[in-house]
Scaffold this motif. Sequence first.
Motif, PDB file in Angstrom:
ATOM      1  N   PHE A  27       0.836  -1.208   0.000  1.00 51.86           N
ATOM      2  CA  PHE A  27       0.000   0.000   0.000  1.00 51.86           C
ATOM      3  C   PHE A  27       0.868   1.255   0.000  1.00 51.86           C
ATOM      4  O   PHE A  27       0.627   2.189  -0.776  1.00 51.86           O
ATOM      5  CB  PHE A  27      -0.926   0.009   1.214  1.00 51.86           C
ATOM      6  CG  PHE A  27      -1.688   1.301   1.374  1.00 51.86           C
ATOM      7  CD1 PHE A  27      -2.857   1.516   0.674  1.00 51.86           C
ATOM      8  CD2 PHE A  27      -1.205   2.305   2.216  1.00 51.86           C
ATOM      9  CE1 PHE A  27      -3.555   2.713   0.806  1.00 51.86           C
ATOM     10  CE2 PHE A  27      -1.891   3.503   2.345  1.00 51.86           C
ATOM     11  CZ  PHE A  27      -3.072   3.710   1.642  1.00 51.86           C
ATOM     12  N   PHE A  31       0.923   3.701  -3.119  1.00 47.86           N
ATOM     13  CA  PHE A  31       0.374   5.028  -2.852  1.00 47.86           C
ATOM     14  C   PHE A  31       1.395   6.113  -3.189  1.00 47.86           C
ATOM     15  O   PHE A  31       1.052   7.143  -3.786  1.00 47.86           O
ATOM     16  CB  PHE A  31      -0.051   5.135  -1.387  1.00 47.86           C
ATOM     17  CG  PHE A  31      -0.638   6.468  -1.016  1.00 47.86           C
ATOM     18  CD1 PHE A  31      -1.865   6.861  -1.524  1.00 47.86           C
ATOM     19  CD2 PHE A  31       0.046   7.342  -0.178  1.00 47.86           C
ATOM     20  CE1 PHE A  31      -2.413   8.098  -1.195  1.00 47.86           C
ATOM     21  CE2 PHE A  31      -0.488   8.571   0.155  1.00 47.86           C
ATOM     22  CZ  PHE A  31      -1.722   8.950  -0.352  1.00 47.86           C
ATOM     23  N   PRO A  78      -6.575   3.379  -7.410  1.00 42.58           N
ATOM     24  CA  PRO A  78      -7.406   3.607  -6.220  1.00 42.58           C
ATOM     25  C   PRO A  78      -8.123   2.347  -5.742  1.00 42.58           C
ATOM     26  O   PRO A  78      -8.245   2.114  -4.527  1.00 42.58           O
ATOM     27  CB  PRO A  78      -8.403   4.677  -6.689  1.00 42.58           C
ATOM     28  CG  PRO A  78      -7.659   5.426  -7.746  1.00 42.58           C
ATOM     29  CD  PRO A  78      -6.856   4.387  -8.460  1.00 42.58           C
ATOM     30  N   THR A  79      -8.583   1.528  -6.680  1.00 43.09           N
ATOM     31  CA  THR A  79      -9.216   0.260  -6.304  1.00 43.09           C
ATOM     32  C   THR A  79      -8.209  -0.658  -5.629  1.00 43.09           C
ATOM     33  O   THR A  79      -8.518  -1.299  -4.612  1.00 43.09           O
ATOM     34  CB  THR A  79      -9.794  -0.441  -7.547  1.00 43.09           C
ATOM     35  OG1 THR A  79     -10.746   0.425  -8.169  1.00 43.09           O
ATOM     36  CG2 THR A  79     -10.465  -1.755  -7.174  1.00 43.09           C
ATOM     37  N   LEU A  81      -5.507   0.199  -3.978  1.00 45.65           N
ATOM     38  CA  LEU A  81      -5.175   0.726  -2.655  1.00 45.65           C
ATOM     39  C   LEU A  81      -6.277   0.415  -1.643  1.00 45.65           C
ATOM     40  O   LEU A  81      -5.988   0.070  -0.496  1.00 45.65           O
ATOM     41  CB  LEU A  81      -4.955   2.240  -2.740  1.00 45.65           C
ATOM     42  CG  LEU A  81      -3.746   2.697  -3.572  1.00 45.65           C
ATOM     43  CD1 LEU A  81      -3.708   4.216  -3.653  1.00 45.65           C
ATOM     44  CD2 LEU A  81      -2.449   2.166  -2.988  1.00 45.65           C
ATOM     45  N   SER A  82      -7.528   0.531  -2.057  1.00 47.97           N
ATOM     46  CA  SER A  82      -8.634   0.251  -1.135  1.00 47.97           C
ATOM     47  C   SER A  82      -8.691  -1.222  -0.761  1.00 47.97           C
ATOM     48  O   SER A  82      -9.014  -1.567   0.379  1.00 47.97           O
ATOM     49  CB  SER A  82      -9.964   0.691  -1.759  1.00 47.97           C
ATOM     50  OG  SER A  82     -10.274  -0.104  -2.887  1.00 47.97           O
ATOM     51  N   THR A  83      -8.375  -2.121  -1.711  1.00 51.52           N
ATOM     52  CA  THR A  83      -8.397  -3.556  -1.397  1.00 51.52           C
ATOM     53  C   THR A  83      -7.232  -3.942  -0.494  1.00 51.52           C
ATOM     54  O   THR A  83      -7.332  -4.904   0.277  1.00 51.52           O
ATOM     55  CB  THR A  83      -8.327  -4.393  -2.683  1.00 51.52           C
ATOM     56  OG1 THR A  83      -7.150  -4.049  -3.432  1.00 51.52           O
ATOM     57  CG2 THR A  83      -9.552  -4.159  -3.557  1.00 51.52           C
ATOM     58  N   LEU A  85      -6.084  -1.984   1.896  1.00 52.03           N
ATOM     59  CA  LEU A  85      -6.363  -1.448   3.228  1.00 52.03           C
ATOM     60  C   LEU A  85      -7.537  -2.122   3.915  1.00 52.03           C
ATOM     61  O   LEU A  85      -7.543  -2.292   5.132  1.00 52.03           O
ATOM     62  CB  LEU A  85      -6.629   0.053   3.141  1.00 52.03           C
ATOM     63  CG  LEU A  85      -5.429   0.998   3.243  1.00 52.03           C
ATOM     64  CD1 LEU A  85      -5.911   2.433   3.348  1.00 52.03           C
ATOM     65  CD2 LEU A  85      -4.536   0.658   4.430  1.00 52.03           C
ATOM     66  N   SER A  86      -8.561  -2.483   3.146  1.00 51.54           N
ATOM     67  CA  SER A  86      -9.781  -3.023   3.749  1.00 51.54           C
ATOM     68  C   SER A  86      -9.954  -4.495   3.394  1.00 51.54           C
ATOM     69  O   SER A  86      -9.308  -5.019   2.491  1.00 51.54           O
ATOM     70  CB  SER A  86     -10.996  -2.224   3.268  1.00 51.54           C
ATOM     71  OG  SER A  86     -11.175  -2.410   1.880  1.00 51.54           O
ATOM     72  N   THR A  88     -12.847  -5.580   2.356  1.00 49.84           N
ATOM     73  CA  THR A  88     -13.843  -5.616   1.279  1.00 49.84           C
ATOM     74  C   THR A  88     -13.155  -5.459  -0.065  1.00 49.84           C
ATOM     75  O   THR A  88     -12.536  -4.431  -0.333  1.00 49.84           O
ATOM     76  CB  THR A  88     -14.884  -4.494   1.467  1.00 49.84           C
ATOM     77  OG1 THR A  88     -15.462  -4.609   2.755  1.00 49.84           O
ATOM     78  CG2 THR A  88     -15.957  -4.577   0.392  1.00 49.84           C
ATOM     79  N   ARG A  89     -13.279  -6.485  -0.895  1.00 47.28           N
ATOM     80  CA  ARG A  89     -12.606  -6.457  -2.190  1.00 47.28           C
ATOM     81  C   ARG A  89     -13.577  -6.732  -3.338  1.00 47.28           C
ATOM     82  O   ARG A  89     -13.159  -7.113  -4.420  1.00 47.28           O
ATOM     83  CB  ARG A  89     -11.482  -7.494  -2.225  1.00 47.28           C
ATOM     84  CG  ARG A  89     -10.430  -7.335  -1.149  1.00 47.28           C
ATOM     85  CD  ARG A  89      -9.207  -8.175  -1.445  1.00 47.28           C
ATOM     86  NE  ARG A  89      -9.542  -9.585  -1.588  1.00 47.28           N
ATOM     87  CZ  ARG A  89      -9.569 -10.453  -0.593  1.00 47.28           C
ATOM     88  NH1 ARG A  89      -9.303 -10.043   0.642  1.00 47.28           N
ATOM     89  NH2 ARG A  89      -9.877 -11.720  -0.789  1.00 47.28           N
TER      90      ARG A  89
END
Length: 308
Positions: A27, A31, A78-79, A81-83, A85-86, A88-89
Amino acid sequence: MFVANSSTLQFVLLGFSDVPQLRIYLFLIFFAMYLVVVIGNLIILSCIVNDRALHSPMYFFLSNLSLVDIGFTSSTIPTLLSTLLSSTRSLSFPSCITQMFYFIFFGILENNLLAVMAYDRYVAICSPLRYTAMMGHSLCILLVVISWVAACFHALLHTLMATTLHYAGIKHVNHFFCEITAVLSISDSDATPNFSLILAEGAVLVGAPFTCIILSYMFILVALFQLHSTQGRQKTFSTCSSHLTIVCLFYGTIVSVYFRPSFGGDRTVGIGQRVATLGYNLLTPMLNPIIYGLRNKAIKRVMGKVFQ
């Protein structure tokens, strides 16, 4: 057309879930690279827009390339990075198809712009006295418009074809975004026509600009060898060295992903191919402003004014 229960259909992005111990490090790395892409290309755009000395065909195409680089990277990172961190993928079908469209659109557009920039360098080096007349304002705009329209047509064709397949339930996409071959491979329908279309139509839309680049640099090399001065050769070649570097990076990583021997047979996506995808989707857009900023004296001059 596609038929499925939209309330239960989900695309789960596996991404880099096979290396969970590295998620936080990945990440931070991605980032930081994404920030360099956005900030670096915005600086290039700002320099070109605000300095009249850079209002020439070469920098007009470069400004378009910088804009496309931001869009190309923003379609997937962005997708990712979000996967990372969280937990929810998952993506809905419309979100997945939308992401697929923009990734294909910006990828093909970058491919087209690199060909246009190669042609611009060919005219500048091989016909310097006629450069201003040949690369007029109207022609430059026409070349860019054709590039955008062709990319849009290509992206629409493949995404609409993808919607004709049947998907149901929870689908695991073995990638960090809705990459078209990864999505097609998990369809409940026969995706052979889609893969055949990718190879046939894709070979034309990707191969034609690549052929244009190769031919342009062949004529450029011939023109360079006709120069008697070594210093003149180096000075002339320096005007296209930045573009040539980006071309090698972009196409080198694409070949390793889409033109591997197993393409069309074993359609699984290994971690090596996911990393290679980051090569042309993240690394190349990140290096574009760095390479042009360091090797182009005009850009360096304007950047120096901006930072002062």
